[in-house]
Scaffold this active site. Structure first.
Site, mmCIF file in Angstrom:
data_model
loop_
_atom_site.group_PDB
_atom_site.id
_atom_site.type_symbol
_atom_site.label_atom_id
_atom_site.label_comp_id
_atom_site.label_asym_id
_atom_site.label_seq_id
_atom_site.Cartn_x
_atom_site.Cartn_y
_atom_site.Cartn_z
ATOM 1 N N GLU A 134 0.879 -1.170 0.000
ATOM 2 C CA GLU A 134 0.000 0.000 0.000
ATOM 3 C C GLU A 134 0.926 1.233 0.000
ATOM 4 O O GLU A 134 1.221 1.785 1.051
ATOM 5 C CB GLU A 134 -0.900 0.007 1.244
ATOM 6 C CG GLU A 134 -1.787 -1.220 1.344
ATOM 7 C CD GLU A 134 -2.657 -1.275 2.600
ATOM 8 O OE1 GLU A 134 -3.761 -1.830 2.517
ATOM 9 O OE2 GLU A 134 -2.244 -0.765 3.657
ATOM 10 N N ASP A 145 -1.008 0.706 10.580
ATOM 11 C CA ASP A 145 -0.734 -0.532 11.295
ATOM 12 C C ASP A 145 0.647 -1.083 10.976
ATOM 13 O O ASP A 145 1.119 -1.998 11.650
ATOM 14 C CB ASP A 145 -1.808 -1.582 10.975
ATOM 15 C CG ASP A 145 -2.891 -1.602 12.035
ATOM 16 O OD1 ASP A 145 -2.773 -0.855 13.024
ATOM 17 O OD2 ASP A 145 -3.869 -2.352 11.878
ATOM 18 N N ASP A 148 -10.672 2.816 3.190
ATOM 19 C CA ASP A 148 -9.407 2.098 3.055
ATOM 20 C C ASP A 148 -8.425 3.041 2.372
ATOM 21 O O ASP A 148 -8.842 3.955 1.660
ATOM 22 C CB ASP A 148 -9.582 0.844 2.185
ATOM 23 C CG ASP A 148 -10.417 -0.211 2.890
ATOM 24 O OD1 ASP A 148 -10.691 -0.027 4.080
ATOM 25 O OD2 ASP A 148 -10.780 -1.202 2.230
ATOM 26 N N LYS A 178 -7.977 -4.893 11.157
ATOM 27 C CA LYS A 178 -8.559 -3.568 10.923
ATOM 28 C C LYS A 178 -9.531 -3.160 12.038
ATOM 29 O O LYS A 178 -9.627 -1.983 12.382
ATOM 30 C CB LYS A 178 -9.274 -3.557 9.569
ATOM 31 C CG LYS A 178 -9.773 -2.176 9.222
ATOM 32 C CD LYS A 178 -10.499 -2.122 7.909
ATOM 33 C CE LYS A 178 -11.304 -0.843 7.865
ATOM 34 N NZ LYS A 178 -12.226 -0.792 6.741
ATOM 35 N N ASP A 237 -16.617 -5.658 9.500
ATOM 36 C CA ASP A 237 -17.650 -4.709 9.091
ATOM 37 C C ASP A 237 -19.035 -5.352 9.062
ATOM 38 O O ASP A 237 -19.977 -4.850 9.682
ATOM 39 C CB ASP A 237 -17.292 -4.103 7.724
ATOM 40 C CG ASP A 237 -16.668 -5.115 6.772
ATOM 41 O OD1 ASP A 237 -16.701 -6.318 7.090
ATOM 42 O OD2 ASP A 237 -16.158 -4.713 5.713
HETATM 43 O O1 LIG Z 1 -4.264 -5.443 10.230
HETATM 44 C C1 LIG Z 1 -4.794 -4.729 9.396
HETATM 45 C C2 LIG Z 1 -5.252 -5.227 8.171
HETATM 46 C C3 LIG Z 1 -5.829 -4.360 7.264
HETATM 47 N N1 LIG Z 1 -5.949 -3.037 7.532
HETATM 48 C C4 LIG Z 1 -6.542 -2.122 6.539
HETATM 49 O O2 LIG Z 1 -7.827 -2.575 6.189
HETATM 50 C C5 LIG Z 1 -8.146 -2.126 4.897
HETATM 51 C C6 LIG Z 1 -8.795 -3.215 4.090
HETATM 52 O O3 LIG Z 1 -7.856 -4.158 3.692
HETATM 53 P P1 LIG Z 1 -7.781 -4.736 2.213
HETATM 54 O O4 LIG Z 1 -6.659 -5.679 2.169
HETATM 55 O O5 LIG Z 1 -7.817 -3.645 1.237
HETATM 56 O O6 LIG Z 1 -9.093 -5.599 2.175
HETATM 57 P P2 LIG Z 1 -10.369 -5.527 1.221
HETATM 58 O O7 LIG Z 1 -10.878 -6.912 1.126
HETATM 59 O O8 LIG Z 1 -10.106 -4.825 -0.034
HETATM 60 O O9 LIG Z 1 -11.354 -4.671 2.125
HETATM 61 C C7 LIG Z 1 -12.745 -4.832 2.223
HETATM 62 O O10 LIG Z 1 -13.102 -5.831 3.170
HETATM 63 C C8 LIG Z 1 -12.625 -5.619 4.501
HETATM 64 C C9 LIG Z 1 -13.158 -6.731 5.362
HETATM 65 O O11 LIG Z 1 -12.673 -7.926 4.933
HETATM 66 C C10 LIG Z 1 -13.060 -4.276 5.027
HETATM 67 O O12 LIG Z 1 -12.446 -4.045 6.253
HETATM 68 C C11 LIG Z 1 -12.669 -3.194 4.061
HETATM 69 O O13 LIG Z 1 -13.089 -1.935 4.492
HETATM 70 C C12 LIG Z 1 -13.267 -3.495 2.717
HETATM 71 O O14 LIG Z 1 -12.919 -2.491 1.785
HETATM 72 C C13 LIG Z 1 -6.865 -1.591 4.267
HETATM 73 O O15 LIG Z 1 -6.913 -0.194 4.199
HETATM 74 C C14 LIG Z 1 -5.798 -2.072 5.229
HETATM 75 O O16 LIG Z 1 -4.733 -1.192 5.286
HETATM 76 C C15 LIG Z 1 -5.510 -2.537 8.733
HETATM 77 O O17 LIG Z 1 -5.595 -1.344 8.987
HETATM 78 N N2 LIG Z 1 -4.936 -3.397 9.637
HETATM 79 MN MN LIG Z 2 -9.170 -3.064 -0.530
#
Ligand SMILES: O=c1ccn([C@@H]2O[C@H](COP(=O)(O)OP(=O)(O)O[C@H]3O[C@H](CO)[C@@H](O)[C@H](O)[C@H]3O)[C@@H](O)[C@H]2O)c(=O)[nH]1
Ligand SMILES: [Mn+2]
Length: 702
Positions: free
Chosen positions: A68, A97, A274, A250, A413
């Site tokens: 990221e 994080d 995100d 998260k 979520d």
């Molecule tokens: O330990 C962690 C892991 C992830 N994140 C953040 O969580 C977000 C979502 O992570 P990502 O890998 O982009 O997952 P996605 O599957 O694309 O995310 C979707 O699905 C997630 C649940 O699985 C939700 O939390 C997200 O908001 C939603 O956009 C990112 O900004 C990460 O930086 C953290 O802050 N801490």
């Molecule tokens: Mn994402």
């Protein structure tokens, strides 16, 4: 065989699960046209009543600077800082994080660039307000127009910002002598051995900044942009993490942010995005308030969810990444049944409900930061924040349970949203014509499958958990919404029906045993009805949502791949997890890719690249179908019985032929391609051998 009523019923029910027919309509009815609901509400909270507007705290989450990139994160931060909203009521928090120095310094530089960027956005009312996306969107004639001079200045500022960030900080960090780093950590004097930037680096790297740092203080009258207007508050937060304290991914980050922001700005409304999801529409906060501040129904609304849209989807979406049908049909349907699921990024919440206010309880008046915080220095606030974001703070508290986002589920979520809705709160789905947020969708097959494994695993865990939509939510939310939740929560177990259809009919085809009614049988009618109705409906729905025919075909492939691999692994992991054998992880989706990977993505060539157990499963299944179909065809040709085989086994031949056709990109990846994105050769050999073994074994067995 095949003509019995019982068998038809069994196969029909299996078939409807296979086609996703049974629960799907519940996600798509009850359509409410959200845009028409905003129109009349805009008036009272437009410019006249600016003073009445609530404070808004925006949380941006990032976790890993390698996948990221900080520049991307910072563009998102700048886009939300530049919302069309009174700046002194806006506070932006970046949760890191990864605790990365680079992200911190990028944010530091961004806080300087914001002083130029925000006034520029306001002056020319630009969209989108992510600098990188804005510069990308400019057409040559726009560049020539009367904003040319300002544009040149702002572009220069932006490249200065990037240079500062990349050359100065990156280089300084790279060249920082390791001895200096350890001395610095111990707080010893290192100035003699370092150059200017490195000294500044060392000064900034006091132990405190690792936790919380207020980079722009909205309370400070001197914190203004170049036009003399107040700037939003900007805070960097890296919560404390230690090996023996589980950090809850998260959800943990969000809860730390809720606590820290409550002491700094305490905005009544919280928006979370995100780090890749920049704001594409500067009016989104005002749009949201039209729902939340609605005098008639607003008080019952806990959150407003926007769709997740992506900037990088290609025309025919090889990985089905646009979530087109979910966004354009299903969520609108759920909106009619009490409101959509909370799906993370792009959701506005009321702070007090997230913090545990129960349905029916009076809403406490917003405690404005000016009341309590005016006298507190930045240092004091940072100290408090540090304590609130420490890894032990939550011990013996209700955080992660009754308060904040729920822990223990990879889709924090959805489970949090369900528990909010089960109390009686409503939610709203708002999908404006100008997309509110644009992010980065996974652009390789492994990334797509890993993301879907997390989602389906999380959703299935919810079904089996205390908060199950099947029983916990019974009579608490409407039946339609309950079934809507179930469609997503049953994704993982759906793999069983798919595996049956991928394996059994083709093996029986090979042996000449019909599993479905013959063409002449009247029992074929219900089968044909389900299949034709389902696929006509699905194609119409896809085209209506703005997709292309090829896009729909690709969607069918990815639908199959997800079920045969990601959902299967999610199903197994959830069961193991329930039995106490494994823990679910949160694998972060990469938001950048190598140049050649991106090029193949643009050309819609499927990207395999790595050797994943999920690919082995997919390859074995595809090859098995290929062997069986070719076996039958060859046999029929040799025995000159093509017509007869077709007559008795038509549904099985059709199924097998469709499966072979849909798998063409996979066969290419296995045997024909030479580029780096093909399937690894070892995997090709392994899966070909395994499929051949199963095929022979079955042939001998019968
Ligand atoms: O330990 C962690 C892991 C992830 N994140 C953040 O969580 C977000 C979502 O992570 P990502 O890998 O982009 O997952 P996605 O599957 O694309 O995310 C979707 O699905 C997630 C649940 O699985 C939700 O939390 C997200 O908001 C939603 O956009 C990112 O900004 C990460 O930086 C953290 O802050 N801490
Ligand atoms: Mn994402």
């Amino acid at each position: 065989m095949g003509d019995g009523f019982g068998l038809v019923c069994l196969e029909l029910s299996c078939g409807s699960v296979f086609t996703g027919f049974s629960l799907k309509p519940f996600g798509g009815t009850g359509f409410i046209d959200a845009p028409s609901r905003t129109g009349s509400l805009r008036g009272p909270y437009s410019t006249m009543h600016e003073k009445k507007l609530p404070g808004v705290d925006i949380f941006v989450c990032t976790a890993d600077p390698t996948i990221e990139p900080p520049i991307m994160v910072i563009n998102t931060v700048l886009s939300v800082m530049a919302y069309d909203y009174p700046q002194h009521k806006l506070s932006v928090y970046l949760s890191d994080d990864g605790g990365s120095d680079l992200t911190f310094f990028a944010l530091l530089e961004a806080s300087k660039f914001a002083k130029h960027w925000i006034p520029y956005c306001k002056k020319f009312d630009v969209e989108p307000r992510s600098p990188a996306a804005y510069f990308r969107s400019l057409t040559p004639d726009q560049e020539d127009a009367n904003l040319a001079k300002d544009l040149a200045i702002i572009k220069a500022c932006f490249s200065h910002f990037k240079i500062n960030y990349t050359r100065t900080w990156r280089t300084a960090l790279k060249t920082l002598p390791s001895s200096a780093e350890s001395q610095m950590k111990k707080g010893q004097n290192i100035k003699d051995s370092l150059n200017g930037t490195q000294i500044l680096l060392a000064v900034t790297m006091t132990p405190l900044f690792k936790y919380a740092s207020i980079l722009l203080d909205g309370r400070d009258p001197k914190s203004t942009d170049v036009a003399g207007c107040t700037l939003p508050t900007l805070v960097y937060l890296a919560r404390e993490k230690r090996p023996h304290h589980f950090h809850n991914f998260k959800a943990g980050a969000m809860n730390a942010l809720i606590r820290v922001s409550s002491k700094i700005s305490n905005g009544q409304i919280i928006l979370n995005v995100d780090c890749d999801m920049y704001s594409n529409n500067s009016k989104s906060i005002r749009d949201t308030l039209c729902f939340l501040l609605d005098e008639e129904k607003g008080d019952d609304i806990a959150y407003v969810q926007f769709p997740q849209n992506f900037e990088n989807v290609t025309k025919n979406e090889i990985y089905g990444a646009s979530l087109r049908v979910i966004n354009e049909v299903e969520f609108h349907g759920l909106d009619g049944y009490g409101g959509p699921l909370y799906i993370g990024s792009g959701c506005f919440h009321r702070r007090d409900i997230l913090s545990g206010r129960k349905f029916g309880e009076e809403c406490k008046k917003e405690e404005r930061r000016e009341d309590g915080n005016k006298l507190k220095s930045i240092f004091e606030l940072e100290e408090t924040s540090k304590a609130l974001a420490s890894c032990t703070y939550e011990e013996n508290t209700q955080w992660g349970n009754e308060i904040g986002l729920k822990y223990g589920c990879p889709v924090e979520d959805v489970v949090t949203g369900l528990s909010i809705q089960s109390q009686g709160w409503k939610s709203v789905y708002f999908n404006p014509a100008r997309k509110a947020f644009l992010g980065v969708a996974p652009n390789t097959l492994p990334q797509t499958l890993v993301q879907h494994k997390r989602w389906s695993e999380g959703d299935f865990q919810i079904l089996l958990s205390k908060y199950s939509p099947a029983w916990y939510a019974y009579k608490k939310i409407s039946l339609g919404l309950q079934l809507g939740y179930c469609t997503y929560c049953l994704w993982a177990p759906n793999c069983l029906a798919i595996l049956y259809y991928l394996i059994v009919p083709s093996l029986y085809l090979l042996k000449g045993i019909p599993l479905f009614p013959q063409i002449s049988s009247p029992w074929l009618v219900p089968f044909a009805y389900v299949i034709i109705a389902k696929y006509t409906y699905s194609l119409a729905e896809f085209l209506w949502s703005g997709g292309s025919v090829l896009g729909w075909w690709n969607e069918q492939r990815i639908w199959l791949y997800k079920r045969a691999s990601a959902y299967l692994f999610a199903f197994i992991d959830t069961i193991l997890n329930k039995l106490g054998f494994s823990n679910s992880a949160f694998i972060i989706t990469a938001k950048v890719a190598d140049e050649d990977v991106s090029q193949r993505y643009e050309k819609e060539i499927m990207e395999f690249g790595t050797s994943s157990p999920m690919f082995t499963v997919l390859a074995v299944l595809a090859l098995l179908n290929l062997y069986c179909l070719s076996g039958v065809v060859m046999d029929a040709v040799v025995k000159k019985s093509v017509a007869q085989v077709c007559w008795t086994m038509f549904p099985q031949i059709l199924l097998s032929a469709v499966l072979v056709t849909i798998n063409l990109p996979l066969f290419q990846g296995l045997f024909l391609r030479k580029d780096k994105g093909k399937m690894p050769s070892s995997l090709a050999v392994k899966s070909a051998a395994f499929a051949l073994f199963s095929f022979t074994f079955f042939t001998i067995l019968h």
